[in-house]
Write a protein that holds these residues in place. Structure first.
Motif, PDB file in Angstrom:
ATOM      1  N   PHE A 115     -64.721 -55.036 111.668  1.00 46.95           N
ATOM      2  CA  PHE A 115     -63.720 -54.649 110.629  1.00 46.95           C
ATOM      3  C   PHE A 115     -64.561 -53.567 109.512  1.00 46.95           C
ATOM      4  N   LEU A 116     -64.083 -52.296 109.550  1.00 47.81           N
ATOM      5  CA  LEU A 116     -64.847 -51.415 109.058  1.00 47.81           C
ATOM      6  C   LEU A 116     -64.457 -51.116 107.584  1.00 47.81           C
ATOM      7  N   SER A 117     -65.082 -51.062 106.521  1.00 46.37           N
ATOM      8  CA  SER A 117     -64.848 -50.646 105.035  1.00 46.37           C
ATOM      9  C   SER A 117     -65.004 -49.237 105.063  1.00 46.37           C
ATOM     10  N   CYS A 118     -63.903 -48.358 104.840  1.00 49.01           N
ATOM     11  CA  CYS A 118     -63.835 -47.164 104.775  1.00 49.01           C
ATOM     12  C   CYS A 118     -64.990 -46.113 103.718  1.00 49.01           C
ATOM     13  N   VAL A 119     -65.320 -47.070 102.829  1.00 51.25           N
ATOM     14  CA  VAL A 119     -66.339 -46.431 101.923  1.00 51.25           C
ATOM     15  C   VAL A 119     -67.541 -46.028 102.668  1.00 51.25           C
ATOM     16  N   PHE A 120     -67.906 -46.751 103.678  1.00 56.90           N
ATOM     17  CA  PHE A 120     -69.014 -46.509 104.265  1.00 56.90           C
ATOM     18  C   PHE A 120     -69.024 -45.177 105.142  1.00 56.90           C
ATOM     19  N   LEU A 121     -67.687 -44.535 105.192  1.00 52.61           N
ATOM     20  CA  LEU A 121     -67.603 -43.227 105.599  1.00 52.61           C
ATOM     21  C   LEU A 121     -67.692 -42.130 104.406  1.00 52.61           C
ATOM     22  N   LEU A 122     -67.991 -42.369 103.144  1.00 54.91           N
ATOM     23  CA  LEU A 122     -68.120 -41.502 102.499  1.00 54.91           C
ATOM     24  C   LEU A 122     -69.394 -41.474 101.519  1.00 54.91           C
ATOM     25  N   SER A 123     -69.953 -40.262 101.499  1.00 51.60           N
ATOM     26  CA  SER A 123     -71.309 -40.044 100.818  1.00 51.60           C
ATOM     27  C   SER A 123     -71.482 -40.230  99.264  1.00 51.60           C
ATOM     28  N   PRO A 124     -72.339 -40.186  98.496  1.00 48.50           N
ATOM     29  CA  PRO A 124     -72.393 -40.165  97.169  1.00 48.50           C
ATOM     30  C   PRO A 124     -71.646 -38.788  96.804  1.00 48.50           C
ATOM     31  N   LYS A 125     -71.730 -37.822  97.581  1.00 49.41           N
ATOM     32  CA  LYS A 125     -71.173 -36.599  97.346  1.00 49.41           C
ATOM     33  C   LYS A 125     -69.700 -36.757  97.442  1.00 49.41           C
ATOM     34  N   THR A 126     -69.113 -37.388  98.332  1.00 45.75           N
ATOM     35  CA  THR A 126     -67.782 -37.463  98.674  1.00 45.75           C
ATOM     36  C   THR A 126     -67.011 -38.665  98.218  1.00 45.75           C
ATOM     37  N   ARG A 127     -67.593 -39.514  97.408  1.00 44.51           N
ATOM     38  CA  ARG A 127     -67.194 -40.666  97.062  1.00 44.51           C
ATOM     39  C   ARG A 127     -65.672 -40.648  96.262  1.00 44.51           C
ATOM     40  N   ALA A 128     -65.610 -39.685  95.570  1.00 40.97           N
ATOM     41  CA  ALA A 128     -64.415 -39.382  94.605  1.00 40.97           C
ATOM     42  C   ALA A 128     -63.333 -39.212  95.514  1.00 40.97           C
ATOM     43  N   GLU A 129     -63.194 -39.181  96.888  1.00 37.96           N
ATOM     44  CA  GLU A 129     -61.972 -38.998  97.864  1.00 37.96           C
ATOM     45  C   GLU A 129     -61.461 -40.456  97.676  1.00 37.96           C
ATOM     46  N   TYR A 130     -62.081 -41.619  97.488  1.00 40.13           N
ATOM     47  CA  TYR A 130     -61.505 -42.748  97.551  1.00 40.13           C
ATOM     48  C   TYR A 130     -61.054 -43.273  96.050  1.00 40.13           C
ATOM     49  N   VAL A 131     -59.815 -43.486  95.794  1.00 38.10           N
ATOM     50  CA  VAL A 131     -59.262 -44.050  94.770  1.00 38.10           C
ATOM     51  C   VAL A 131     -58.749 -45.417  95.019  1.00 38.10           C
ATOM     52  N   ALA A 132     -58.928 -46.499  94.516  1.00 30.42           N
ATOM     53  CA  ALA A 132     -58.614 -47.630  94.965  1.00 30.42           C
ATOM     54  C   ALA A 132     -57.279 -48.090  93.709  1.00 30.42           C
ATOM     55  N   PRO A 133     -56.490 -48.890  93.955  1.00 31.11           N
ATOM     56  CA  PRO A 133     -55.340 -49.112  93.290  1.00 31.11           C
ATOM     57  C   PRO A 133     -55.871 -49.864  91.910  1.00 31.11           C
ATOM     58  N   GLY A 134     -55.543 -49.187  90.768  1.00 33.90           N
ATOM     59  CA  GLY A 134     -55.914 -49.668  89.510  1.00 33.90           C
ATOM     60  C   GLY A 134     -56.946 -49.228  89.126  1.00 33.90           C
ATOM     61  N   LYS A 135     -57.762 -48.599  89.868  1.00 41.26           N
ATOM     62  CA  LYS A 135     -59.127 -48.175  89.725  1.00 41.26           C
ATOM     63  C   LYS A 135     -59.369 -46.440  89.585  1.00 41.26           C
ATOM     64  N   GLY A 136     -60.473 -45.920  88.889  1.00 45.44           N
ATOM     65  CA  GLY A 136     -60.741 -44.482  89.173  1.00 45.44           C
ATOM     66  C   GLY A 136     -61.317 -44.241  90.276  1.00 45.44           C
ATOM     67  N   ALA A 137     -61.431 -42.757  90.315  1.00 47.94           N
ATOM     68  CA  ALA A 137     -62.058 -42.250  91.548  1.00 47.94           C
ATOM     69  C   ALA A 137     -63.445 -42.640  91.971  1.00 47.94           C
ATOM     70  N   GLY A 138     -63.716 -42.964  92.943  1.00 46.11           N
ATOM     71  CA  GLY A 138     -65.349 -43.234  93.473  1.00 46.11           C
ATOM     72  C   GLY A 138     -65.661 -44.780  93.073  1.00 46.11           C
ATOM     73  N   LYS A 139     -64.781 -45.602  92.984  1.00 45.63           N
ATOM     74  CA  LYS A 139     -65.148 -46.942  92.441  1.00 45.63           C
ATOM     75  C   LYS A 139     -65.070 -47.860  93.932  1.00 45.63           C
ATOM     76  N   SER A 140     -66.159 -48.601  93.950  1.00 47.68           N
ATOM     77  CA  SER A 140     -66.265 -49.558  94.983  1.00 47.68           C
ATOM     78  C   SER A 140     -66.972 -51.027  95.008  1.00 47.68           C
ATOM     79  N   ASN A 141     -66.718 -51.865  95.196  1.00 47.44           N
ATOM     80  CA  ASN A 141     -67.304 -53.407  94.983  1.00 47.44           C
ATOM     81  C   ASN A 141     -68.600 -53.160  95.830  1.00 47.44           C
TER      82      ASN A 141
END
Length: 334
Positions: free
Chosen positions: A67-93
């Motif tokens: 069960f893959l978490s997609c944030v591990f397919l984003l680097s520090p340079k590309t983390r802003a590609e992910y925006v979680a519901p109710g969160k700012g761009a590039g946020k992850s637990n």
């Protein structure tokens, strides 16, 4: 007819009837189904654990679900590609990949695992607790997962992109497990609309047959007896970690914890193998808790049971395909 002949005739007739009765073949007993064991891993981050789990599968003939978490397919340079519901761009637990090379290495492991017959599922992206999310929130999270997976090579500037990758990303991921096993009505409304065929977020009192509801087959991690008092615990490494050491590392006790975990796994297995043979689910993370105690227990357990003639250690996808009588798989080239 003289009496002696009447007695002889009766005796021969009786023996003939007994012989006929004894000659009737016994009714065959129904054969037990093979014992199914479903082993899965959440988040799927560390490359070394990808390699270790794949090596275990090769030794035992097992198929796993990742069960893959997609944030591990984003680097520090590309983390802003992910925006979680109710969160700012590039946020992850749970952070992001360490680098572009780390992403490339993980993509290779995903491709190798898929080619070896393993199941790649979704663990969403940023490992947020979605219990309070709406259906629209879940659909947005699922859309983010699929977009990141499909475009992982392009987003991170990794080339060449393997032939068949996008086809794989669009169709291969049919299962989901919620972060924290946190579910709700909105999640189960969103799952079939997002194209998921199964969910593995449930918890049950013991091993249970998965059930189909609203177009989605629902699996549940069982509670199994563990420890000196046989208290029930969810059959997942993190729950054992909290049970054994309160969620804090105690490496000096790793051997004892590994043995306790193994004995719990084996007892739960034996109960089903010698009983109803309901599927047994065990869940793990790539994190090495208590100095790797639970992975050591897993390797010992799988090395014993997955090689047994009447046992099959298969993925959730395998189980779904068998129930539906299908055998189709989406291959990824390169």
């Amino acid at each position: 007819m003289p009496r002696s002949f009447r007695v002889l005739a009766f005796s021969l007739a009786w023996l003939g009837s007994v012989g006929t009765a004894l000659a009737d073949p016994p009714k065959p007993m129904a054969a037990k189904p093979k014992q199914i064991v479903l082993i899965s891993f959440d988040s799927a981050r560390e490359i070394s654990q990808w390699e270790r789990s794949r090596a275990l599968a090769k030794r035992t003939g097992a198929h796993f679900t990742y069960f893959l978490s997609c944030v591990f397919l984003l680097s520090p340079k590309t983390r802003a590609e992910y925006v979680a519901p109710g969160k700012g761009a590039g946020k992850s637990n749970i952070g992001f990949a360490a680098s572009e090379q780390d992403v490339a290495d993980r993509l290779q492991q995903i491709r190798l695992a898929a080619a070896e017959g393993h199941d790649i599922g979704s663990h969403a992206c940023g490992h947020f607790d979605g219990k309070g999310w709406s259906k629209a929130d879940w659909l947005a999270e699922f859309s983010a997962f699929r977009r990141v997976l499909e475009n992982a090579y392009a987003i991170n500037g990794i080339s060449p992109e393997p032939s068949g990758w996008r086809e794989f990303a669009r169709h291969a991921v049919i299962g989901f497990r919620a972060p924290y096993l946190s579910t709700g009505k909105a999640l189960y409304e969103a799952l079939p609309e997002a194209g998921f065929q199964y969910d593995a977020s449930g918890v049950s009192n013991g091993p249970a047959l998965p059930r189909a509801k609203n177009g989605t087959t629902r699996f549940a991690l069982p509670q199994i007896p563990e420890g000196p008092k046989s208290k029930p615990v969810v059959a997942m490494d993190y729950n054992l970690y909290v049970r054994h050491s309160g969620g804090f590392e105690k490496p000096s006790m790793a051997g004892e914890f590994a043995d306790r975990a193994y004995r719990a796994f084996r007892a739960a297995f034996d109960a089903q193998y010698n009983g109803k043979r309901l599927p047994l689910e065990l869940g793990f993370h790539f994190t090495q808790m208590n100095a790797g105690a639970y992975w050591n227990a897993l390797e010992r357990f799988a090395g014993e049971v997955c090689v047994m003639e009447q046992v099959e250690c298969i993925s959730f996808r395998d189980y779904i395909e068998r129930q539906r009588g299908g055998d189709a798989r989406v291959a990824v080239g390169g």
